[in-house]
Write a protein that holds these residues in place. Structure first.
Motif, short mmCIF file in Angstrom:
data_model
loop_
_atom_site.label_atom_id
_atom_site.label_comp_id
_atom_site.label_asym_id
_atom_site.label_seq_id
_atom_site.Cartn_x
_atom_site.Cartn_y
_atom_site.Cartn_z
N PRO A 90 0.81 -1.23 0.00
CA PRO A 90 0.00 0.00 0.00
C PRO A 90 0.85 1.28 0.00
O PRO A 90 0.49 2.26 -0.64
N LEU A 91 1.98 1.28 0.69
CA LEU A 91 2.88 2.43 0.67
C LEU A 91 3.44 2.65 -0.73
O LEU A 91 3.54 3.78 -1.20
N LEU A 92 3.80 1.55 -1.39
CA LEU A 92 4.33 1.65 -2.76
C LEU A 92 3.29 2.25 -3.70
O LEU A 92 3.59 3.19 -4.44
N VAL A 93 2.06 1.73 -3.69
CA VAL A 93 1.08 2.20 -4.67
C VAL A 93 0.63 3.64 -4.41
O VAL A 93 0.12 4.30 -5.33
N SER A 108 11.44 7.37 -9.15
CA SER A 108 12.00 6.88 -7.89
C SER A 108 10.87 6.35 -7.00
O SER A 108 9.87 7.02 -6.81
N THR A 109 11.08 5.14 -6.49
CA THR A 109 10.15 4.54 -5.53
C THR A 109 11.00 4.07 -4.34
O THR A 109 11.30 2.89 -4.22
N PRO A 110 11.41 5.01 -3.49
CA PRO A 110 12.35 4.69 -2.41
C PRO A 110 11.89 3.50 -1.56
O PRO A 110 10.73 3.42 -1.14
N GLY A 111 12.80 2.58 -1.37
CA GLY A 111 12.52 1.39 -0.57
C GLY A 111 11.93 0.24 -1.37
O GLY A 111 11.68 -0.83 -0.82
#
Length: 185
Positions: A90-93, A108-111
């Motif tokens: 959910p944090l990614l999306v 960039s998608t940190p982590g």
């Protein structure tokens, strides 16, 4: 050639996440990771090995990877997966932008890895734009690309083929590959 690999479960999943294999093979194959075609055949809760020859029919083939350097078969081993690492999809999306029939993944998608972003992006698009309100579980089954998407990229829904769903991957407005999901039944 045989190369045993060890992976953890990601987050709440109790099966080997396809992004684990995709990420690992991208690194392992290095310069050969061009003109990639990766197919998944079997969900597994076990560790795997990579072999370059098709194994006996008694082995469970989890996936198959083709690239500019050849073919790798991903085979299930007897050893179960025991470890777990955090994975907050959910944090990614939250980092994505949904549009009419596509989702934009930022540069960039940190982590998170590009493979995680690619897979989560198409699933997010299917659930929230293409088929909202339909209680359906999707499973990643295939991807084809010249090189793994890097920088910002778009995933655009293309078509439904029976129980399968296809999207096109574009970078800088140019075709970069496709991704396919199936309906998990």
């Amino acid at each position: 050639m045989r190369l045993d690999r060890t992976f953890p479960f990601r987050g709440h999943r109790k099966y080997l996440h396809s992004a684990s294999l995709l990420d690992d093979l991208l690194v392992l194959r290095g310069a050969h990771a061009r003109r990639v075609d990766m197919k998944f055949f079997h969900k597994t809760t076990h560790q795997v090995c990579y072999v370059d020859q098709l194994p006996a029919s008694s082995h469970v083939v989890v996936a198959e990877w083709h690239d500019a350097g050849g073919t790798i078969h991903v085979i299930e081993r007897d050893e179960p997966i025991r470890d777990v690492v955090a994975y907050d999809e959910p944090l990614l999306v939250e980092m994505f932008q949904l549009h009419d029939r596509h989702v934009t993944v930022p540069a960039s998608t940190p982590g998170f890895t590009r493979a995680e972003a690619l897979i989560a992006g198409f699933k997010h698009l299917l659930h929230n734009v293409i088929f909202p309100g339909i209680d359906r579980k999707y499973v990643f089954v295939r991807t084809r690309f010249d090189q793994c998407p890097h920088g910002a990229f778009d995933i655009t829904f293309s078509r439904k083929i029976g129980d399968f769903f296809q999207a096109n991957i574009t970078m800088d407005g140019r075709g970069a590959g496709q991704i396919f999901f199936g309906e998990w039944q």
